[in-house]
Design an enzyme around this catalytic site. Structure first.
Site, short mmCIF file in Angstrom:
data_model
loop_
_atom_site.label_atom_id
_atom_site.label_comp_id
_atom_site.label_asym_id
_atom_site.label_seq_id
_atom_site.Cartn_x
_atom_site.Cartn_y
_atom_site.Cartn_z
N ASP A 63 53.04 55.49 55.31
CA ASP A 63 52.54 54.35 56.09
C ASP A 63 53.65 53.41 56.54
O ASP A 63 53.72 53.04 57.72
CB ASP A 63 51.52 53.54 55.27
CG ASP A 63 50.12 54.16 55.36
OD1 ASP A 63 49.90 55.02 56.24
OD2 ASP A 63 49.27 53.77 54.54
N ARG A 91 54.41 41.83 43.85
CA ARG A 91 54.33 41.37 45.24
C ARG A 91 55.03 40.04 45.48
O ARG A 91 55.74 39.88 46.48
CB ARG A 91 52.88 41.32 45.72
CG ARG A 91 52.34 42.61 46.35
CD ARG A 91 52.78 43.83 45.67
NE ARG A 91 52.29 45.08 46.24
CZ ARG A 91 52.43 46.26 45.64
NH1 ARG A 91 53.05 46.32 44.46
NH2 ARG A 91 52.00 47.36 46.19
N ASP A 106 46.84 43.35 47.51
CA ASP A 106 48.27 43.20 47.76
C ASP A 106 48.57 42.42 49.04
O ASP A 106 49.52 41.65 49.10
CB ASP A 106 48.95 44.57 47.77
CG ASP A 106 48.93 45.20 46.37
OD1 ASP A 106 49.03 44.43 45.39
OD2 ASP A 106 48.81 46.43 46.26
N SER A 134 46.32 57.16 45.12
CA SER A 134 47.17 56.08 45.59
C SER A 134 47.84 55.47 44.36
O SER A 134 47.16 54.99 43.45
CB SER A 134 46.32 55.04 46.34
OG SER A 134 47.04 53.84 46.44
N1 ARG Z 1 44.04 46.88 41.51
C1 ARG Z 1 45.38 46.59 41.17
C2 ARG Z 1 45.78 45.23 41.68
O1 ARG Z 1 45.13 44.71 42.52
C3 ARG Z 1 46.33 47.67 41.63
C4 ARG Z 1 46.70 47.67 43.06
C5 ARG Z 1 47.59 48.80 43.43
N2 ARG Z 1 48.17 48.62 44.73
C6 ARG Z 1 48.41 49.66 45.58
N3 ARG Z 1 48.89 49.34 46.75
N4 ARG Z 1 48.18 50.90 45.25
O2 ARG Z 1 46.73 44.64 41.24
#
Ligand code: ARG
Length: 400
Positions: free
Chosen positions: A16, A96, A125, A176
């Site tokens: 991506d 992040r 995110d 993912s």
């Molecule tokens: N649900 C978790 C969170 O919000 C994991 C997120 C994982 N992010 C990703 N881009 N795969 O912190």
């Protein structure tokens, strides 16, 4: 209306964000600077840098943030025993804001007027990147190409091939994954059915390979782990080491349904043996070293702290104020915790000690060394219960 001319993109090296480099260049007529952040996820950084350039980035920067990530982001969260909804140690939520900090710094360095990320519209995110960026640099635009372009995975692969971007899409993993020093997150594929048991293949950090039980001693100084089995090391290395040691027992997995900030319930698999072991050891040492009222008040604030971090409010006044409280509370959280690891999948605290601990043998013992003033208890208990006793006496009178 997007008016940016130069954009710093949070670049992961994946499909991506690689397509995003070229897409933004073509569709938005901007120059893209790719910033790849090493927060301990592992990867071939020179290949990632090359790929960014092949995709059309005018600059590609790899930033080794492991030390800063451990000290400035993981450490405060560990001191705060931060677990979202009582379970999730905030793996992605912590990474992040540090990436946002470096996107902003790179934007200043390269004279960019926007930052960009490759998040979709359904996740947390995007919230974390954008709120952090607005907090640090309200003047910078934020661009989220993936959120708007509506490309299927197949279409993205086609575009990458058409544009000659060297992406090795090996037997397209259905999952993912996000990973950093603090652990690994796994979503999608069969996991989207909350009833479905996660296949063993999703795990990487918690494959049981140990053969014998093991004791491991973690030494803490003022709330932070500083040594494992007597070996002092920087925090980021220590986290990797604890992850390796404890993960070998197949311990450190979480299977949960959580509430995303955007209103969606999602099924999440986490493996984070290092984070969970250190959080468990830290909380245990606090039981020994924190005065009762401080411990209880801190426990009340901890879920709020975790929520703020999860919700993208790392850079916010309440979070800063809570950090100050937590930092003050850690002054005497110094000592050692012993972890006992056993197969299959077991890790427990089996001992703790501290020269500043508040456990007093003379007060606690039922043996001859007892220094507790038993006679004081009588008056204390009578006054403690006096209100209830008076109330009870009136009640019985009314009954008659
Ligand atoms: N649900 C978790 C969170 O919000 C994991 C997120 C994982 N992010 C990703 N881009 N795969 O912190």
């Amino acid at each position: 209306m997007i008016v940016a001319k130069r954009v710093v993109l949070a670049y992961s090296g994946g499909l991506d964000t690689s397509v995003a480099v070229r897409w933004m260049t073509e569709e938005m007529k901007v120059e893209v600077i790719a910033l790849a952040a090493d927060v301990g996820q592992g990867g071939d950084w020179s290949a990632i840098e090359e790929r960014a350039r092949a995709a059309g980035a005018v600059e590609a920067v790899v930033a080794d943030l492991r030390d800063e990530y451990a000290n400035d982001f993981v450490a405060p969260a560990l001191k705060a025993n931060a677990k979202y909804e009582g379970k999730y140690p905030l793996i992605s939520s912590l990474s992040r804001p540090i990436i946002a900090r470096h996107l902003v710094a790179a934007a200043r360095e390269f004279g960019a007027d926007a930052i960009a990320h490759g998040c979709t519209g359904k996740g947390n995110d995007q919230v974390r990147f954008e709120v952090s960026s607005r907090a640090l640099a309200p003047d910078l635009e934020v661009i989220a190409p993936v959120r708007g372009w509506n490309l299927t995975r197949e279409q993205s692969i086609d575009l990458a091939q058409q544009w000659g971007i060297p992406i090795t899409v090996t037997k397209a993993s259905p999952y993912s994954i996000d990973q950093n020093l603090w652990g690994r997150t796994i979503e999608c594929g069969v996991l989207e059915d909350p009833w479905e048991q996660p296949p063993e293949e999703v795990y990487e950090l918690t494959t049981p390979t140990a053969t014998e039980p093991r004791d491991t001693v973690i030494r803490f100084r003022q709330g932070l782990p500083v040594a494992i089995d007597g070996h002092e090391m920087p925090l980021h290395e220590l986290i990797v080491e604890v992850t390796r040691v404890v993960g070998a027992y197949g311990w450190g997995r979480i299977d949960m349904v959580e509430n995303r900030r955007v209103g969606i319930k999602s099924r999440e698999i986490y493996e984070c043996p290092g984070a969970l072991a250190l959080l468990m050891a830290h909380a245990d040492l606090e039981d020994l070293t924190l005065e009762r009222d401080l411990a209880h008040e801190k426990a009340r604030l901890e879920p709020r702290y975790a929520e703020l971090v999860y919700d993208g409010l790392w850079f916010s006044p309440l979070k800063a104020a809570l950090d100050a409280f937590v930092a003050e509370s850690q002054q005497f959280v110094t000592g050692e915790v012993r972890l006992r690891c056993e197969l299959p999948g077991r890790c427990i605290v089996s001992g703790r000690r501290s020269h500043v601990g508040l456990y007093d043998y003379g007060l606690a013992t039922y043996e001859a060394a007892d220094r507790f003033r038993h006679q004081d208890a009588e008056g204390f208990v009578r006054l403690w219960g006096l209100g209830v006793e008076t109330w009870a006496a009136r009640q019985s009178r009314r009954e008659r």
